[in-house]
Design a protein around this motif. Structure first.
Motif, PDB file in Angstrom:
ATOM      1  N   VAL A 127     -51.318 -13.382 -31.457  1.00 13.36           N
ATOM      2  CA  VAL A 127     -51.649 -12.085 -31.356  1.00 13.36           C
ATOM      3  C   VAL A 127     -50.401 -11.392 -31.351  1.00 13.36           C
ATOM      4  O   VAL A 127     -50.173  -9.985 -31.967  1.00 13.36           O
ATOM      5  N   PHE A 128     -49.403 -12.001 -30.647  1.00 14.16           N
ATOM      6  CA  PHE A 128     -48.123 -10.984 -30.836  1.00 14.16           C
ATOM      7  C   PHE A 128     -47.704 -10.898 -32.258  1.00 14.16           C
ATOM      8  O   PHE A 128     -47.105  -9.939 -32.701  1.00 14.16           O
ATOM      9  N   LEU A 129     -47.727 -11.791 -33.140  1.00 12.47           N
ATOM     10  CA  LEU A 129     -47.251 -11.838 -34.574  1.00 12.47           C
ATOM     11  C   LEU A 129     -48.023 -10.688 -35.344  1.00 12.47           C
ATOM     12  O   LEU A 129     -47.706 -10.073 -35.916  1.00 12.47           O
ATOM     13  N   LYS A 130     -49.408 -10.818 -35.075  1.00 12.87           N
ATOM     14  CA  LYS A 130     -50.158  -9.675 -35.800  1.00 12.87           C
ATOM     15  C   LYS A 130     -49.924  -8.240 -35.433  1.00 12.87           C
ATOM     16  O   LYS A 130     -50.172  -7.636 -36.041  1.00 12.87           O
ATOM     17  N   SER A 131     -50.060  -8.284 -34.116  1.00 14.36           N
ATOM     18  CA  SER A 131     -50.065  -6.931 -33.694  1.00 14.36           C
ATOM     19  C   SER A 131     -48.879  -6.140 -33.463  1.00 14.36           C
ATOM     20  O   SER A 131     -48.841  -4.992 -33.449  1.00 14.36           O
ATOM     21  N   CYS A 132     -47.681  -7.027 -33.363  1.00 19.19           N
ATOM     22  CA  CYS A 132     -46.403  -6.172 -33.243  1.00 19.19           C
ATOM     23  C   CYS A 132     -45.561  -6.593 -34.330  1.00 19.19           C
ATOM     24  O   CYS A 132     -45.020  -5.838 -35.300  1.00 19.19           O
ATOM     25  N   ILE A 133     -45.021  -7.955 -34.517  1.00 18.57           N
ATOM     26  CA  ILE A 133     -43.949  -8.202 -35.444  1.00 18.57           C
ATOM     27  C   ILE A 133     -44.318  -7.825 -36.809  1.00 18.57           C
ATOM     28  O   ILE A 133     -43.422  -7.334 -37.733  1.00 18.57           O
ATOM     29  N   LEU A 134     -45.477  -8.138 -37.323  1.00 14.45           N
ATOM     30  CA  LEU A 134     -45.753  -7.760 -38.828  1.00 14.45           C
ATOM     31  C   LEU A 134     -46.153  -6.365 -39.083  1.00 14.45           C
ATOM     32  O   LEU A 134     -46.305  -6.012 -40.274  1.00 14.45           O
ATOM     33  N   THR A 160     -46.300 -17.857 -43.298  1.00 12.57           N
ATOM     34  CA  THR A 160     -45.544 -17.444 -44.534  1.00 12.57           C
ATOM     35  C   THR A 160     -46.602 -16.232 -45.098  1.00 12.57           C
ATOM     36  O   THR A 160     -46.188 -15.321 -45.657  1.00 12.57           O
ATOM     37  N   SER A 161     -47.876 -16.717 -45.662  1.00 10.24           N
ATOM     38  CA  SER A 161     -48.656 -15.706 -46.315  1.00 10.24           C
ATOM     39  C   SER A 161     -48.751 -14.348 -45.681  1.00 10.24           C
ATOM     40  O   SER A 161     -48.843 -13.281 -46.451  1.00 10.24           O
ATOM     41  N   GLN A 162     -49.110 -14.152 -44.248  1.00 15.44           N
ATOM     42  CA  GLN A 162     -48.964 -13.211 -43.618  1.00 15.44           C
ATOM     43  C   GLN A 162     -47.904 -12.293 -43.490  1.00 15.44           C
ATOM     44  O   GLN A 162     -47.725 -11.149 -43.706  1.00 15.44           O
ATOM     45  N   CYS A 163     -46.826 -12.985 -43.669  1.00 17.35           N
ATOM     46  CA  CYS A 163     -45.470 -12.028 -43.690  1.00 17.35           C
ATOM     47  C   CYS A 163     -45.223 -11.373 -45.004  1.00 17.35           C
ATOM     48  O   CYS A 163     -44.909 -10.290 -45.282  1.00 17.35           O
ATOM     49  N   ILE A 164     -45.613 -12.364 -46.169  1.00 23.80           N
ATOM     50  CA  ILE A 164     -45.548 -11.696 -47.565  1.00 23.80           C
ATOM     51  C   ILE A 164     -46.603 -10.804 -48.024  1.00 23.80           C
ATOM     52  O   ILE A 164     -46.226  -9.778 -48.354  1.00 23.80           O
ATOM     53  N   GLU A 165     -47.730 -10.814 -47.253  1.00 25.18           N
ATOM     54  CA  GLU A 165     -48.668  -9.807 -47.450  1.00 25.18           C
ATOM     55  C   GLU A 165     -48.252  -8.497 -46.639  1.00 25.18           C
ATOM     56  O   GLU A 165     -48.265  -7.245 -46.962  1.00 25.18           O
ATOM     57  N   ALA A 166     -47.576  -8.720 -45.622  1.00 28.01           N
ATOM     58  CA  ALA A 166     -47.185  -7.398 -44.624  1.00 28.01           C
ATOM     59  C   ALA A 166     -46.164  -6.763 -45.273  1.00 28.01           C
ATOM     60  O   ALA A 166     -45.662  -5.597 -45.485  1.00 28.01           O
ATOM     61  N   ILE A 167     -45.035  -7.359 -45.966  1.00 29.68           N
ATOM     62  CA  ILE A 167     -43.922  -6.896 -46.724  1.00 29.68           C
ATOM     63  C   ILE A 167     -44.429  -6.175 -47.839  1.00 29.68           C
ATOM     64  O   ILE A 167     -43.818  -4.971 -47.981  1.00 29.68           O
ATOM     65  N   ALA A 168     -45.166  -6.905 -48.652  1.00 29.34           N
ATOM     66  CA  ALA A 168     -45.736  -6.251 -50.039  1.00 29.34           C
ATOM     67  C   ALA A 168     -46.586  -4.903 -49.456  1.00 29.34           C
ATOM     68  O   ALA A 168     -46.332  -3.907 -50.235  1.00 29.34           O
ATOM     69  N   SER A 169     -47.252  -5.044 -48.389  1.00 27.22           N
ATOM     70  CA  SER A 169     -48.046  -3.569 -48.034  1.00 27.22           C
ATOM     71  C   SER A 169     -47.078  -2.436 -47.463  1.00 27.22           C
ATOM     72  O   SER A 169     -47.296  -1.378 -47.959  1.00 27.22           O
TER      73      SER A 169
END
Length: 588
Positions: A127-134, A160-169
């Protein structure tokens, strides 16, 4: 940087003689070895949240109470384990982008999921990763960098994939003032992560090709050092392994960058493309990567400089200083612009490997048809062809100094330029003069063959003056130059009785160096010898023409309508102004 605190109790962990324990009125009943640290803890808080520990304790139920559980493979080691253990004791822990990956992987390893206990550590970290860090640029980059320590598990957990998607977005959707604001930041990433981000950015179609091209240049400048021929290290058995590893790494980076290059002409500079091609030669990259670069350079060759084209040749089979074959291929690609597509793939030898002219995107999708349409729509203009002709002649002047350069390559490159693109042949004459001075062992027939690329009618007065006195030229060429110069003078002022004023002015200069021509010295005796030998040369040519004329060719009949006695040609030529030309030669 955002952080999250879990737990409310104060930290009661302490160390005694390399043993980590927790202050409690209850005696510890669980020993866990993590790396070099031995932890004395309690079963109840840990087993209630850690599925792995439940399993390990169950397996040792009938064993001695002094058994030690070993966790040698836990991600993050003792530090990550201690964070998980403190969470079980409700001791306050602080989580941020700096440690969330290691703690999340350790929690997964220990089995701290919702199946074991509601509100367990895994769910809270997700939850912390998705709601805040990304949602934060810097934090996401830090997390993505951290996944390199645990690549397989990070992929499995989709960190990894979530970070890549967030950065690209964020790259696609943010619109700050500076274009390419993100290029420097993501250039810190390894090529695998960088490539995946750029693929996502490109596939969106929202970022201009020039911005993508600029980002690729930033990355290439950071990770691909510019290597000159003289800087290539000597390889011996002691350093072969490390050198091959470094070279392999750089080769992968280069090939990935090439796969990401936008298709649009002008998205990156021709100079940058040629730097990539030089690196590709040095790193011995794949034939497909080099040919993709050749194709792209060919589309904008008119932007290049001579220095850009000086690509070092590192082939063991070729002792020349520069890779002329690559430049020939680039020029062929340039001349193909605007032509109709081929009915079948063109095949040729490139570095000993047969290749097909293809292009591959980062997603490995075949865009060949799109590229052919792009090529037809970007036909080289007349002006660009004039610039390329000047560029190639300048390049030839530079490489002609190479004592190991085969004459066939000079001829091939010179003839690849269409005749209309050369408004004059002065530069081409300089090429021939330079080559003959660097290869004075050429025989008579070889010098003749080289000089066939020159059109004497396109030489300036100054070039004719130099050529007429150049002892390195074949005699036939000297005669042609004198003939055309006399004919030109006659056409300008009727029958020639004396030298034109322009030539007289040139002769008045004791050291003629205009336009790069340095007049060689000669004597009257040398000229007389040349004239005698030239008679024989011309006689051979006329006899060949007579032979061809008898074959019935209409083309050669007109050529061979010459007096049957060849010496009459020379006498007619020199009668026009023999004394004037002799005087010219003697004064020079």
């Amino acid at each position: 940087m955002k952080f999250m605190k879990l737990g409310t109790r104060p930290d009661t962990f302490f160390t005694t003689e390399a043993i980590r324990s927790v202050s409690s009125e209850v005696t510890t009943d669980l020993k866990i070895q993590v790396q070099n640290s031995l932890y004395l803890l309690h079963k109840f808080p840990l087993l209630s949240k850690c599925q792995l520990l439940q399993k390990l304790v169950a397996e040792t139920k009938n064993s001695s109470s002094d058994i030690v559980l070993h966790l040698p493979d836990i991600p993050g080691g003792a530090e990550a384990f201690e964070q998980c253990a403190k969470f079980c004791y409700s001791i306050t822990i602080t989580l941020s982008a700096l440690n969330i990956v290691s703690v999340r992987c350790a929690a997964e390893y220990l089995g701290m999921t919702e199946e074991v206990d509601r509100g367990n550590l895994v769910s809270k970290l997700d939850v912390f990763l998705k709601s805040c860090i990304l949602h934060r640029w810097k934090d996401t980059l830090v997390v993505l960098q951290s996944t390199k320590q645990y690549p397989e598990l990070s992929e499995k957990l989709r960190i990894t994939s979530q970070c890549i998607e967030a950065i690209a977005s964020m790259i696609i959707n943010k619109r700050p003032t500076g274009k390419g604001w993100w290029a420097e930041d993501i250039a810190q990433l390894g090529i695998d992560l960088y490539w995946r981000i750029m693929v996502a950015v490109k596939s969106s179609g929202s970022v201009p090709d020039k911005v993508i091209g600029g980002a690729l240049k930033v990355y290439a400048c950071k990770w691909l050092p510019t290597v000159q021929r003289k800087q290539v290290p000597e390889i011996n058995s002691s350093c072969m392994g490390s050198f091959q590893e470094i070279t392999s790494k750089h080769r992968l980076i280069l090939e990935r960058i090439v796969s990401l290059l936008p298709m649009d002409k002008g998205s990156v500079s021709c100079s940058f493309l040629l730097k990539l091609l030089k690196s590709g030669n040095i790193l011995n990259s794949s034939s497909s990567s080099k040919m993709e670069l050749v194709r792209k350079v060919g589309m904008q060759l008119d932007e290049a400089t001579v220095t850009d084209l000086l690509i070092p040749s590192l082939s063991y089979n070729d002792e020349t200083l520069y890779d002329v074959d690559l430049v020939i291929s680039i020029l062929e690609e340039f001349m193909l612009q605007g032509q109709s597509p081929r009915t079948s793939p063109t095949r040729g030898k490139f570095g000993g490997i047969e290749r097909r002219r293809r292009s591959r995107s980062a997603e490995d999708i075949d865009f060949e048809g799109v590229q052919e349409n792009s090529r037809r729509s970007s036909s080289a203009s007349h002006g660009s062809k004039l610039r390329v002709a000047k560029l190639i002649d300048g390049y030839l002047q530079e490489i002609a100094k190479d004592a190991n350069l085969p004459m066939e390559k000079v001829i091939a490159l010179a003839e690849a330029v269409p005749d209309f693109a050369r408004q004059d042949h002065d530069d081409l004459y300089r090429v021939i003069d330079t080559y003959l001075r660097a290869h004075q062992d050429l025989d008579k027939s070889e010098r003749k063959r080289l000089c066939r690329i020159l059109n004497c009618k396109k030489l300036s007065v100054e070039a004719c003056m130099h050529a007429a006195q150049n002892e390195l030229l074949p005699l036939r060429m000297v005669v042609q130059v004198l003939f055309f110069e006399q004919t030109r003078a006659a056409m300008n002022g009727g029958e020639v009785t004396e030298l034109p004023q322009s030539l007289k002015a040139l002769l008045a200069k004791t050291n003629y160096v205009d336009q790069g021509f340095k007049t060689p010295r000669s004597k009257l005796a040398t000229l007389k010898m040349k004239l005698a030998e030239a008679d024989n040369d011309v006689e051979e040519d006329v006899m060949q023409c007579d032979s061809l004329g008898r074959s019935g060719s209409s083309r050669f009949k007109s050529i061979c309508s010459i007096p049957s006695k060849p010496k009459r040609i020379l006498s007619k030529l020199w009668a026009m102004n023999r004394s004037v030309i002799l005087d010219l030669w003697c004064q020079c």
